[in-house]
Structure formats: structure tokens, C-alpha cells
Design a protein around this motif. Structure first.
Motif, short mmCIF file in Angstrom:
data_model
loop_
_atom_site.label_atom_id
_atom_site.label_comp_id
_atom_site.label_asym_id
_atom_site.label_seq_id
_atom_site.Cartn_x
_atom_site.Cartn_y
_atom_site.Cartn_z
N LYS A 143 31.63 8.65 5.92
CA LYS A 143 30.15 8.80 5.97
C LYS A 143 29.63 8.74 4.47
N THR A 144 30.66 8.60 3.26
CA THR A 144 30.23 8.37 1.97
C THR A 144 29.86 7.03 1.92
N ALA A 145 30.49 5.97 2.40
CA ALA A 145 30.24 4.58 2.22
C ALA A 145 30.27 3.88 3.62
N GLY A 146 30.06 4.44 4.84
CA GLY A 146 29.91 3.69 6.13
C GLY A 146 31.23 3.02 6.30
N PHE A 147 32.33 3.90 6.05
CA PHE A 147 33.69 3.23 6.38
C PHE A 147 34.16 3.74 7.72
N THR A 148 33.34 4.16 8.62
CA THR A 148 33.94 4.38 9.91
C THR A 148 34.59 3.42 10.68
N GLY A 149 34.44 2.08 10.48
CA GLY A 149 35.10 1.11 11.03
C GLY A 149 36.16 0.46 10.04
N VAL A 150 36.30 1.00 8.69
CA VAL A 150 37.16 0.16 7.75
C VAL A 150 38.51 1.14 7.83
N ARG A 151 38.21 2.51 8.16
CA ARG A 151 39.12 3.51 8.04
C ARG A 151 39.97 3.62 6.74
N CYS A 152 39.67 4.76 5.92
CA CYS A 152 40.22 5.25 4.78
C CYS A 152 39.55 6.50 4.31
N GLY A 153 40.55 7.33 3.81
CA GLY A 153 40.05 8.74 3.49
C GLY A 153 41.32 9.14 2.59
N TYR A 154 41.12 10.54 2.10
CA TYR A 154 42.48 10.95 1.39
C TYR A 154 42.53 12.54 1.62
N THR B 51 42.96 12.70 20.02
CA THR B 51 42.76 14.01 19.03
C THR B 51 43.17 13.71 17.64
N LYS B 52 44.11 12.62 17.14
CA LYS B 52 44.48 12.76 16.06
C LYS B 52 44.40 11.28 15.29
N PHE B 53 43.66 10.32 16.05
CA PHE B 53 43.65 9.09 15.60
C PHE B 53 41.97 8.52 15.78
N ASN B 54 41.63 7.72 14.76
CA ASN B 54 40.13 7.23 15.06
C ASN B 54 40.19 5.78 15.15
N GLY B 55 41.19 5.03 15.54
CA GLY B 55 41.17 3.73 15.97
C GLY B 55 41.66 3.03 14.53
N ALA B 56 42.20 1.61 14.64
CA ALA B 56 42.46 0.74 13.67
C ALA B 56 41.15 0.23 12.95
N SER B 57 41.53 -0.14 11.83
CA SER B 57 40.34 -0.89 11.05
C SER B 57 39.91 -2.18 11.75
N TYR B 58 38.37 -2.32 11.84
CA TYR B 58 37.87 -3.48 12.59
C TYR B 58 38.31 -4.63 11.64
N ILE B 59 38.49 -4.64 10.23
CA ILE B 59 38.74 -5.93 9.69
C ILE B 59 40.34 -6.23 10.38
N ALA B 60 41.34 -5.34 10.29
CA ALA B 60 42.36 -5.56 10.55
C ALA B 60 42.73 -6.06 12.05
N GLN B 61 41.78 -5.65 12.86
CA GLN B 61 41.90 -6.06 14.14
C GLN B 61 41.36 -7.66 14.43
N ARG B 62 40.39 -7.75 13.68
CA ARG B 62 39.84 -9.13 13.56
C ARG B 62 40.94 -9.89 13.11
N GLY B 63 41.62 -9.71 11.95
CA GLY B 63 42.66 -10.55 11.44
C GLY B 63 43.95 -10.59 12.68
#
Lengths: 409, 409
Positions: free
Chosen positions: A249-260, B289-301
Motif C-alpha cells: 500500500k506504500t508504493a503500489g507493490f501488491t503485484g510486486v510482492r515485498c514486505g518485512y 489464507t497465507k499467500f498473496n500470489g507470486a510476483s507479476y514480474i517473476a511470473q512474466r519472466g
């Protein structure tokens, strides 16, 4: 014969957002020409910051040259990102953490779900009601939530109502609870905790030996100065709290996938014999066993959030959404509906007109205004009679949606 | 007071590759000028295919424009990738699967670890010995492995020795086992199973109601025609097997993070009352429940791996490593050492000279030849007296390493 984990079978087959999608689809069949406006799912719509895009393309280029190739990264994440986090998200707020207290992941949903791996299956848990459903579901799936009662409550879960009478700020539980989930700024109510409010929770946790799982996924939307961005702004929190953050939500990364996730060295929980165990060490073991690090590309993108350009672009993006929220709130206030949230969070929590359930109001908004919302009851029993609207849409869409709602009401 | 999952504490503090890193560091202190050659960790070194890089940069560009922005993707993965997998990895081998039987993830390590979430904590498990340690560790961490005996074996684990006497091909267990892990082509021994060999395992599983977790991470290295790439090439396997795949070794994606797991609709396990439950449905619940999908970028790759250019580039990359393996094998054969693997897998399994333990041979290779290997005993008791060498290095490094080993021997 292999046996299944029967706890997982207790999870309902119907998932809130699948149910919504089904209702929207049936509407579409009967209204094929309707221009539907989606303000339901909490997903962003604005492009990622240009700084992040540049950094990720450069990271892809790194992978195309033997001399800059990156294979397996450290399970805990790259230092370049961990250091940017420590400096910007913590040191600047007077919080001192060490690199080994930060764990980079593929997103907050993985971390909030998987964190249960390091805790016993019979700890009692406390949640605000309404709440992001994955917190409870992940506990149901390992048996920790207990048995579902006829009151729609799980036997091992303590529910803390967030209702108009308490300004959607939960009260401290009257009993001891082992683990408490807090999400502030809050999804779905859009409420926040002031420093004093949050202090009460940390003191409760210290007094009761409770572990707080603090989800700060929406901290970038805080606009008022007295609202803590991190639970570690409260003295003593390092002993009792794990903080989960997301770039979604900070940087539109819902599709990028990164958190900590932050697990200070001081946070401990006990063995049955009372020995105190560092949760940092346990989580490290969990991640070393079941995770192979977040994508190098995503981590480079996330690090760019902390550059001067990245910060500016993130601010512009979150401002855009918060301007949406303000605009939406203004429209809705004009209708006489009771609306909260939207000031330090991208969510509006809207009371349905008298006599309407969440789903009824949802359907009316869909059929009369062609606007998709989220029924509040999907977040828990105390969400009944509410809907959630998100400010993550495109400006014109948000405005048009509000105009239609006003017209219908 | 919150209680910890004490099973996690049973995991040893020392992790194989951390121990190796420590030994290498102490060597470096005393030999600061030594040019060390790393053939230990199974990580790739070649750049990712150009087709994948182009696709990922285009995917990043998608994220910078509102009209092509991608937020949360489907938890199970994007259709564009699932369809490419179905067509290329399965339909072309005569295997018919449906899109909902494929689950895209951030990598095989996550999936092999998390798959335990859908299975009861007291199923017995069977593993080959030696074995990739994460299989056992993920079971230890939830209590499924039982108690560690003085023989270094876990009480609820059945070990199936892979030793020269059986050509490193495990024999079927004499007792019933609930869940069996198979990894072919094998890490660490580099051995493979012929179609007839694999058939035996599927038949055993059908006869004993056993679930097979088949790790096919190295299938792209198979060069002989009779070796199955997928367990579903065996009739009946769809009833008993889950297959886990990774793009890490196929296309140099160890830093990109993408893989997938196949759970056919027919695979079931039982409840305590004997009801059969679809594991596909349970895994879907777990992931929701515990996963939100793999990165769009990685999937395109990953999808680009299946384009004509992608296939050619992947072939060139895996050929490069297999040429390394052949070259390394030729050198080592010349020394009189017993070497297996390296024909359909990027690993060489090397018997230490008489009287040497794994760690002793490891240290000799490090101090005499400045070559880092992996001590076989790190993969299990039956790995004692072996080392593993990987063919994932740069050509000149592999050759120089072998020259030094030959000289030292």
C-alpha cells in the motif's frame, strides 16, 4: 494412509471477495451495459513509483550479466534494503534496531500467516472485531482458534468490539490473552490509535506477558502528527511486539510482492517449563527452513522507495489516495450517512441506512449506483450494518461513484 | 503468556551451508591470497535467459502505466503462466491437467515446506538418505518427525538408504509409510529414476495409500530419453502424487523466485473417520489464507521460458552446466575416485578416498586445492564418506578446480 490437517476444513468454503465477485457477476448478466465502479477490494490502482520501476529494471539487467548476477540471496533479505529500512522507517523516528531484527519477505500476508509456525497451537488469541479475516483464518487452519460457536465466534479467540460507542477503538480485554493482533491504521474501519491509546496496549502486554502482532501495512497513510507509525515508538514495545510492514500500500507493490517483519531480539515467548525463547531466533529458523528469500528484483524496487525521488513519488501516490478519501468523505457526509476513517487511512467505514444489513446495503449500492463496496459483516460480527469503501480507485471513478451514491440516497 | 512452538527448537542451530561458510572464512584468514573456487552451494551462476529479462522489464513497464497496472494477482497464479506450463511441461508429454491443478508460488522451498500445513502432524514420513535437509527440517518444525534418536535418526521418519550397493536408487520401504519425499533427478547424488523404477514407487503408493511428494526441480537437466520428467508420466500417479517444480535451476531464477506445485484433483488424503479429502482444495485454502500470489514480474519472466527463444536459451544454459558436469566427471574419473551423477543432473557425488570422512575430505580439498565442496554427511548419515560437487560454476573455474584436485590427489 496419509491424514489431512482437519483444522483447515473448518475454514468456510466461501471467501468474502469470492462472494462479492459472484454477486457482481450476476449483476453484470442482468445489466450488461452498466459501468461498474469498484471500491470494494483493497487493491491499489496507481502505477508504481518511477524510481522503483527504474531500480527493478536495473536489477533485471544485473541478472543478465555474469559479473552482476544474483542467485540465492540471504534468507533474511539484502543488507541494502534492510539498511534503508532501519535508517528511514526507524532511526528517523528515534527507534534503534539492528539489521538482524529485520526480515524481508514476499509480503505481509505470508508473514501474518506464517508467524503462527513459531507459536504453540493452543495460545489464546485476541482480535479486534471487525478485522482482516486472514488473521483468524490462519489460526483456524492450525487449530489455534478452537471451535466455531453458534454465535459465529471461535472458542479460543477473544473478540474486542470496535463500535461507534467506543469510537471504533477497542477496549483492553478483561482477561489474559496470549497473542493479540492489532492493525493500525485499521483495516477495515480506517481508525487509528494515538500514542496514548497504543501505550495502553503495550502496557497491557507487558503486564500480562502478551505477544502483540502489530500490522502497520497502512502507516504511509498517517497524516496527523500524534499517530505512531511504529509500535516501537512506545517504550517497552520491543519486549512484547512483532511489527509487520508491507510495501503493497506504500508504493503500489501488491503485484510486486515485498514486505518485512521486525522481531526485536528482546521479544520472547515461553516453553512449557517457563524458559524464555527469542522469537527472533525461532523465526530465523522457520524462514531458513521454509523460505528462500524475497526476489532480488522486488528488493531493489523496495530500496528505491527510500531514495529522495522514491520518497517524493510515494508521497504523491499516498496523497492522491488520501485526496480521494477526503473527497469521498465530503460527498458521503453530505448524505447524512455516518462515515468514519479516511483521515489517516485509505478506508471509509460507512454505516448503512437504518434497517439495512451489510449485504443489503451492498446490493443496493450495486444495483442502484453500480458501485461495488465490501460488506462490513465480512470482517466480523461487529461489522454488520456497515460497508467498507476504499480510496484506492482512480479519482474520476471515486467521484462518479460518490455522485451516484448521493443520487441514489 | 505466549508459548512457543517447541518443535522448532529441535532443529539444530548449525546449518550445513553456514558451517561451510565458517570453515571457508577461517581458511581465508590464514590464506588471504588464495583464489577459492566454489563448487559447494547448489546455486546457479549464469545470467538469466535474455527472453526472461526482456519479459520482466516489460512487466515492470506494465506496472508504470495505469492501463496496464497489475495489483494483486490470482493467489494461484496468472493464467498466462499456468497455460504455458500445461502446454509445455505436461500436454507435450501426454499428461492432461487442468489450470486449477497448478499453483504458482515464489519457489519450491516455500512449497515443500508449507505443504505440511495441509497434512496431520502425526503422519509418518519416508525420505531417501542422503536427502535435501529442508524436507526433514520442515517436518521436525511441526513435530511430525518425532524425536531425534542417538542414531541421528528421527523416530517418525523412515530412511531409505541410497548407497553404492543399490546404485544410489532407494529400495521400497518394507513397512507402510504415509508420506514419501522423492527428488529426481536427485539432489545430492545426481542419480535418476528410470520409468520402470518410478513405476514401482507409484505402485507402492497406490497399494499402501501413500502420498508422494515429488520434487522435480532438476528435470531440465535430464538428457536420456527413458527418464521421466514428471511423475505423472506414470499411470495412476495422479491419485497419489503432488509434484513440485522450480524455475530456479531451469532458468537461473534462484534470485527471481518462482516455482509451481501440481496437485491433481484426484489426490486425496483421509480424515480420522476415513473420509477422503481433495488435497487440491485444501492447498487452495491454505494458499488463500497465507499467500498473496507470486510476483507479476517473476511470473512474466517465467512465462518467457516457454517462448521459442526462451526454450533455446534455457537449453543453452542447462547444456552449459551439463558440459561442466561432463568435464568435471572426466577429470575426476582420471583420479580413480568413484564418481556418480552428472549425466542427468548437475551434481556429482564423489566418494572420498579411503579413510576420509566427508568433512575431512572437504577440508583437504579446501586447504590443498582451494576448492569448496559440500560434505555429503550434511545430507544425512548415508552421505558420510562423500562430497557433492555442483556443475553450476563458470566453465574455467570448474576446469581449474578439477585440475587442482587432480594435482592434489
Amino acid at each position: 494412509m496419509a491424514l489431512v490437517n482437519e483444522h483447515l476444513m473448518k475454514l468456510p468454503d466461501n471467501y468474502l471477495f469470492t462472494d462479492i465477485a459472484k454477486k457482481v457477476n450476476s449483476f453484470r448478466v442482468t445489466h450488461p451495459k452498466a459501468d461498474i465502479i469498484h471500491l470494494g477490494i483493497g487493491d491499489v490502482t496507481r502505477p508504481i513509483p518511477e524510481a522503483c520501476a527504474q531500480a527493478m529494471k536495473a536489477a533485471v539487467d544485473d541478472l543478465t550479466r555474469p559479473e552482476t548476477f544474483h542467485g540465492y540471496g540471504p534468507e533474511q533479505g539484502y543488507d541494502f534494503l534492510i539498511e534503508a529500512i532501519l535508517r528511514n522507517d526507524y532511526a528517523q523516528r528515534g527507534i534503534s534496531l539492528s539489521p538482524s531484527e529485520i526480515f524481508i519477505s514476499d509480503g505481509a500476508k505470508s508473514d501474518t500467516g506464517n508467524i503462527g509456525d513459531i507459536l504453540r497451537h493452543d495460545n489464546s488469541i485476541g482480535v479486534t472485531d471487525p478485522i482482516y479475516p486472514a488473521y483468524i483464518d490462519s489460526n483456524v487452519s492450525c487449530g489455534r482458534a478452537g471451535i466455531l460457536g453458534t454465535n459465529h465466534q471461535w472458542s479460543n479467540v477473544v473478540y474486542m468490539p470496535c463500535i461507534p460507542e467506543n469510537n471504533f477503538i477497542p477496549e483492553l480485554p478483561t482477561q489474559r490473552v496470549d497473542i493479540i493482533y492489532l492493525c493500525y491504521p485499521n483495516n477495515p474501519t480506517g481508525s487509528v490509535l494515538s500514542k496514548n491509546e497504543l501505550k495502553k496496549w503495550v502496557h497491557y502486554a507487558l503486564a500480562n506477558d502478551t505477544l502483540i502482532l502489530f500490522d502497520a501495512a497502512y502507516e504511509a497513510y498517517i497524516r496527523q502528527p500524534d499517530i505512531p507509525h511504529s509500535i516501537y515508538e512506545i517504550k517497552g514495545a520491543k519486549k512484547v511486539a512483532i511489527e509487520i510492514r508491507s510495501f503493497s500500500k506504500t508504493a503500489g507493490f501488491t503485484g510486486v510482492r515485498c514486505g518485512y517483519t521486525v522481531i526485536p531480539k528482546e521479544v520472547t515467548a515461553a516453553t512449557l517449563t517457563g524458559e524464555r525463547i527469542s522469537l527472533n531466533k525461532l523465526w530465523s529458523k522457520r524462514q531458513n527452513t521454509k523460505f528462500n528469500g524475497a526476489s532480488y528484483i522486488a528488493q531493489r524496487g523496495a530500496a528505491a522507495i527510500y531514495t529522495p525521488e522514491g520518497k517524493e513519488q510515494v508521497k504523491a501516490m499516498t496523497d492522491y489516495y488520501m485526496d480521494n478519501a477526503r473527497l469521498m468523505k465530503r460527498y458521503l457526509d453530505g448524505t447524512g450517512l455516518k462515515v468514519s476513517g479516511g483521515e489517516n487511512a485509505p478506508y471509509l467505514w460507512v454505516k448503512a441506512p437504518k434497517g439495512f444489513t451489510s449485504w443489503q446495503f451492498f446490493e443496493h449500492l450495486l444495483y442502484e449506483a453500480h458501485v461495488v463496496s465490501t460488506p462490513g459483516v465480512g470482517f466480523g460480527p461487529n461489522g454488520e450494518g456497515y460497508i467498507r469503501l476504499t480510496a484506492f480507485g482512480e479519482r474520476k471513478q471515486c467521484e462518479e461513484g460518490m455522485r451516484r451514491i448521493c443520487q441514489y440516497l
